[in-house]
Motif scaffolding. Structure first.
Motif, PDB file in Angstrom:
ATOM      1  N   VAL A 154       0.845  -1.200   0.000  1.00  0.00           N
ATOM      2  CA  VAL A 154       0.000   0.000   0.000  1.00  0.00           C
ATOM      3  C   VAL A 154       0.879   1.249   0.000  1.00  0.00           C
ATOM      4  O   VAL A 154       1.869   1.317   0.735  1.00  0.00           O
ATOM      5  N   ALA A 155       0.511   2.216  -0.814  1.00  0.00           N
ATOM      6  CA  ALA A 155       1.165   3.529  -0.800  1.00  0.00           C
ATOM      7  C   ALA A 155       0.095   4.602  -0.702  1.00  0.00           C
ATOM      8  O   ALA A 155      -0.972   4.492  -1.319  1.00  0.00           O
ATOM      9  N   VAL A 156       0.372   5.641   0.077  1.00  0.00           N
ATOM     10  CA  VAL A 156      -0.536   6.779   0.222  1.00  0.00           C
ATOM     11  C   VAL A 156       0.186   8.032  -0.261  1.00  0.00           C
ATOM     12  O   VAL A 156       1.253   8.378   0.256  1.00  0.00           O
ATOM     13  N   ILE A 157      -0.375   8.694  -1.266  1.00  0.00           N
ATOM     14  CA  ILE A 157       0.180   9.947  -1.777  1.00  0.00           C
ATOM     15  C   ILE A 157      -0.755  11.069  -1.347  1.00  0.00           C
ATOM     16  O   ILE A 157      -1.913  11.116  -1.775  1.00  0.00           O
ATOM     17  N   ASP A 158      -0.267  11.974  -0.499  1.00  0.00           N
ATOM     18  CA  ASP A 158      -1.104  13.027   0.072  1.00  0.00           C
ATOM     19  C   ASP A 158      -1.060  14.301  -0.772  1.00  0.00           C
ATOM     20  O   ASP A 158      -0.084  14.554  -1.484  1.00  0.00           O
ATOM     21  N   GLU A 159      -2.124  15.103  -0.666  1.00  0.00           N
ATOM     22  CA  GLU A 159      -2.255  16.387  -1.373  1.00  0.00           C
ATOM     23  C   GLU A 159      -2.022  16.196  -2.872  1.00  0.00           C
ATOM     24  O   GLU A 159      -1.211  16.891  -3.494  1.00  0.00           O
ATOM     25  N   MET A 160      -2.773  15.279  -3.468  1.00  0.00           N
ATOM     26  CA  MET A 160      -2.546  14.879  -4.854  1.00  0.00           C
ATOM     27  C   MET A 160      -2.780  16.018  -5.849  1.00  0.00           C
ATOM     28  O   MET A 160      -2.233  16.004  -6.955  1.00  0.00           O
ATOM     29  N   GLN A 161      -3.564  17.022  -5.465  1.00  0.00           N
ATOM     30  CA  GLN A 161      -3.787  18.146  -6.370  1.00  0.00           C
ATOM     31  C   GLN A 161      -2.513  18.919  -6.644  1.00  0.00           C
ATOM     32  O   GLN A 161      -2.436  19.683  -7.608  1.00  0.00           O
ATOM     33  N   MET A 162      -1.467  18.700  -5.830  1.00  0.00           N
ATOM     34  CA  MET A 162      -0.180  19.368  -6.060  1.00  0.00           C
ATOM     35  C   MET A 162       0.501  18.864  -7.329  1.00  0.00           C
ATOM     36  O   MET A 162       1.499  19.439  -7.769  1.00  0.00           O
ATOM     37  N   ILE A 163      -0.034  17.824  -7.950  1.00  0.00           N
ATOM     38  CA  ILE A 163       0.526  17.317  -9.203  1.00  0.00           C
ATOM     39  C   ILE A 163       0.459  18.378 -10.300  1.00  0.00           C
ATOM     40  O   ILE A 163       1.204  18.329 -11.279  1.00  0.00           O
ATOM     41  N   GLY A 164      -0.411  19.356 -10.111  1.00  0.00           N
ATOM     42  CA  GLY A 164      -0.529  20.432 -11.089  1.00  0.00           C
ATOM     43  C   GLY A 164       0.275  21.670 -10.751  1.00  0.00           C
ATOM     44  O   GLY A 164       0.180  22.680 -11.445  1.00  0.00           O
ATOM     45  N   ASP A 165       1.110  21.594  -9.690  1.00  0.00           N
ATOM     46  CA  ASP A 165       1.904  22.750  -9.291  1.00  0.00           C
ATOM     47  C   ASP A 165       3.032  23.005 -10.285  1.00  0.00           C
ATOM     48  O   ASP A 165       3.712  22.071 -10.722  1.00  0.00           O
ATOM     49  N   SER A 166       3.253  24.264 -10.611  1.00  0.00           N
ATOM     50  CA  SER A 166       4.225  24.593 -11.667  1.00  0.00           C
ATOM     51  C   SER A 166       5.667  24.344 -11.246  1.00  0.00           C
ATOM     52  O   SER A 166       6.547  24.204 -12.101  1.00  0.00           O
ATOM     53  N   LYS A 167       5.954  24.276  -9.927  1.00  0.00           N
ATOM     54  CA  LYS A 167       7.323  24.071  -9.468  1.00  0.00           C
ATOM     55  C   LYS A 167       7.560  22.663  -8.940  1.00  0.00           C
ATOM     56  O   LYS A 167       8.564  22.034  -9.253  1.00  0.00           O
ATOM     57  N   ARG A 168       6.635  22.150  -8.121  1.00  0.00           N
ATOM     58  CA  ARG A 168       6.852  20.860  -7.454  1.00  0.00           C
ATOM     59  C   ARG A 168       5.999  19.728  -8.031  1.00  0.00           C
ATOM     60  O   ARG A 168       6.100  18.585  -7.571  1.00  0.00           O
ATOM     61  N   GLY A 169       5.180  20.014  -9.015  1.00  0.00           N
ATOM     62  CA  GLY A 169       4.280  18.996  -9.552  1.00  0.00           C
ATOM     63  C   GLY A 169       4.985  17.740 -10.035  1.00  0.00           C
ATOM     64  O   GLY A 169       4.439  16.632  -9.984  1.00  0.00           O
ATOM     65  N   TRP A 170       6.239  17.891 -10.510  1.00  0.00           N
ATOM     66  CA  TRP A 170       7.003  16.747 -11.029  1.00  0.00           C
ATOM     67  C   TRP A 170       7.150  15.655  -9.976  1.00  0.00           C
ATOM     68  O   TRP A 170       7.186  14.462 -10.320  1.00  0.00           O
TER      69      TRP A 170
END
Length: 579
Positions: A154-170
């Motif tokens: 099992v893996a939990v990825i938190d604050e998934m909306q940050m995938i669209g962040d222009s600096k840290r989304g990667w």
């Protein structure tokens, strides 16, 4: 050893030279790859071969072991304080093996402590520290440090909306595409749902929306603003400002009122100091009953906030001043109240009538627009493969990065135009995260003689290119790594002393301490990646701890920042505008 005025300005001139060089490199990213290749005298056939070797057009194929799996992606969606992460962590506790991917070190520490307290042995990995527990099968890590070569249940990825962040989304994209877990639990707001479904089509994973939660406690907007009157503040209030200077100005004015004492939280404050300030506010230590914070309050800290008060509704985003987005307003406002806390009903207000109207409209504006693309950035392995295929053509590191990024952007643009703007499961589902600082740092380190992987690691390190101490430290680390031994530079062993009587110097010393902390963090980040070369880890850790101690002492005793001229002028008319 304190810097002399002459040496300080010399460092400033060198920093400006680096910025100029980096700006020239950045202009090349917008240059068509063919023209860029011609200017670098590279063979087009070599470039085409390099593009295939690096799989520029297929980021999902950068993780072949993960692509051989059939993963189950489970979405936990909801606003702030809806309990979505709690549900995913409950599943993690039941797993034989698993990992939690945190957006911030503070959250990684919190989950690490919580799991170990429950008797679930859990390791910790952040950019600056590794802590292992005997017999552990669980891991809490920051999202940038996710191991993509470890198989877990099992893996939990938190604050998934940050995938669209222009600096840290990667980092979120890398975690989502690369993590080897049978179940991947993604926690975020509803804006990320359609993008995650699209990425699952791309990777061949099963996507399940397990729950869409509502906020667990109500959030109420005050009918009236504070009208600029800080005397209306009440215990448990949090005033949100959008610059460090405004935060300390508000704190100074609030503490001039009888019975009011403030804690402060902002992004450039070291995580350890933020945690201590949160503790003082939550536990009302020494009479602290008001919090003054930046929008950093919106993530990573559990705070007992009765009411969030917006001091302004616009911010400087690094390029220009702009109004807060609806998403930002909701993220910040959502920190008021908390289920099971002493403030079960959250309240929201503002310092002016117009600002309160803006906040109310943002909170009631309906569903937020969905994310359309995920941020990404090439892995070290892809850049190495690209460089190897260019042989015997040998551009410099910054030229290599510029060419690689230009090819990635060309592939993404061609993909979008060939489909008439229609979304599919390909490179058009991604956007290239901002490479400005990476290009800038690559220009600083490329002159040193070391393997490409070492140079790339230095370029990708968390250097604040606007901070003199960070630039000094990265150059010192590059020099040391070139000869195989990296010590703490001598002038970083003399931590700025706290002024005992001169209150005017406190603000300057606080800035210096924050810069020193960034430098020590950078050293420790690199030490994890080059453990044999970095010989002063214990010293760097001790110096960092001492810096945090002095910052906490300064914050406890108070810091006054002198307002800039335009801010002093603004204060004369702004209260009248609010009324």
């Amino acid at each position: 050893m304190a810097l002399t005025l002459r040496s300080f300005f010399a460092i400033g001139r060198r920093a400006l030279q680096h910025v100029a060089v980096a700006t020239a490199a950045l202009r090349s990213i917008g240059t068509p790859p063919a023209r860029l290749a011609g200017s670098l005298a590279l063979n087009p056939l070599h470039i085409e071969k390099a593009e295939r070797a690096a799989r520029v057009r297929s980021p999902q194929l950068w993780y072949p072991a993960t692509r051989r799996m059939k993963r189950k992606v489970i979405l936990h969606l909801g606003p702030t304080n809806s309990g979505k992460t709690h549900g995913a962590l409950e599943r993690l506790k039941q797993a034989d093996s698993g990992m939690y991917c945190a957006p911030l070190r503070l959250l990684a520490w919190e989950v690490f402590d919580r799991l170990n307290t429950l008797g679930k042995a859990c390791d910790l990995i952040t950019g600056q520290e590794i802590e292992e527990k005997e017999g552990s099968s669980l891991l809490s890590c920051t999202v940038e440090m996710v191991p993509t070569d470890t198989r877990v249940d099992v893996a939990v990825i938190d604050e998934m909306q940050m995938i669209g962040d222009s600096k840290r989304g990667w980092a979120w994209t890398r975690a989502f595409l690369g993590i080897q877990a049978d179940e991947v639990h993604c926690c975020g707001d509803t804006t990320s749902e359609m993008l995650i479904r699209s990425l699952c089509e791309l990777t061949g994973d099963e996507c399940i929306v397990q729950e869409k939660r509502e906020r667990l406690c109500p959030l109420v907007v005050d009918k009236r603003s504070l009208k600029g009157e800080l005397s209306r503040l009440e215990e448990g209030d949090c005033i949100v400002a959008f610059s460090r200077r405004q935060i300390y100005d508000i704190r100074q004015r609030v503490e001039g009122l009888a019975g009011k004492k403030c804690a402060v939280v902002y992004g450039s404050l070291p995580p350890e100091a933020r945690k201590d300030q949160a503790r003082r506010f939550n536990d009302r230590v020494d009479g602290v009953n008001i919090l003054v914070a930046s929008d950093a309050v919106g993530m990573g800290l559990n705070l007992q906030i009765r009411r969030v008060i917006f001091s302004a509704v616009e911010k400087y985003d690094g390029e220009k001043r702009r109004p807060l987005s609806d998403s930002e307003v909701r993220q910040i406002a959502g920190r008021a109240g908390r289920f099971g806390s002493c403030f079960p009903i959250g309240r929201v207000s503002a310092m002016s009538k117009d600002a309160l109207r803006f906040i109310k409209r943002a909170l009631e504006s309906g569903p937020l627009p969905p994310l359309e693309q995920a941020g990404f950035f090439p892995l070290v392995e892809q850049i190495e493969a690209f460089a190897s295929a260019l042989h015997p053509s040998s551009p410099s590191l910054s030229e290599l990065l510029s060419l690689f990024l230009a090819k990635m952007e060309e592939a993404r643009t061609e993909s979008g135009s060939s489909m008439g703007g229609e979304r599919r499961g390909n490179v058009n589902s991604f956007f290239l995260c901002s490479p400005e600082e990476i290009i800038e740092v690559s220009k600083v380190v490329e002159k040193y003689d070391m393997p490409l992987r070492h140079l790339l690691t230095l370029s990708l390190s968390p250097v604040d290119a606007n901070d003199m101490c960070s630039l000094q430290m990265i150059k010192a680390c590059a020099r040391g790594l070139e000869v195989g031994q990296v010590d703490i530079p001598h002038h970083f062993t003399d931590i700025p002393r706290l002024p005992r009587r001169d209150e005017k110097r406190r603000a300057a010393v606080l800035s210096q301490l924050e810069s020193f902390h960034k430098a020590y963090d950078l050293y420790l980040w690199l030490a994890i990646r080059f453990p044999e070369a970095f010989i002063s880890v214990d010293q760097a850790t001790a110096l960092r701890d001492e810096v945090v101690k002095r910052i906490n002492e300064l914050l406890t005793n108070g810091v006054k920042l002198k307002a800039k001229k335009y801010e002093r002028r603004r204060k004369k008319w702004q209260p009248r505008m609010r009324r």
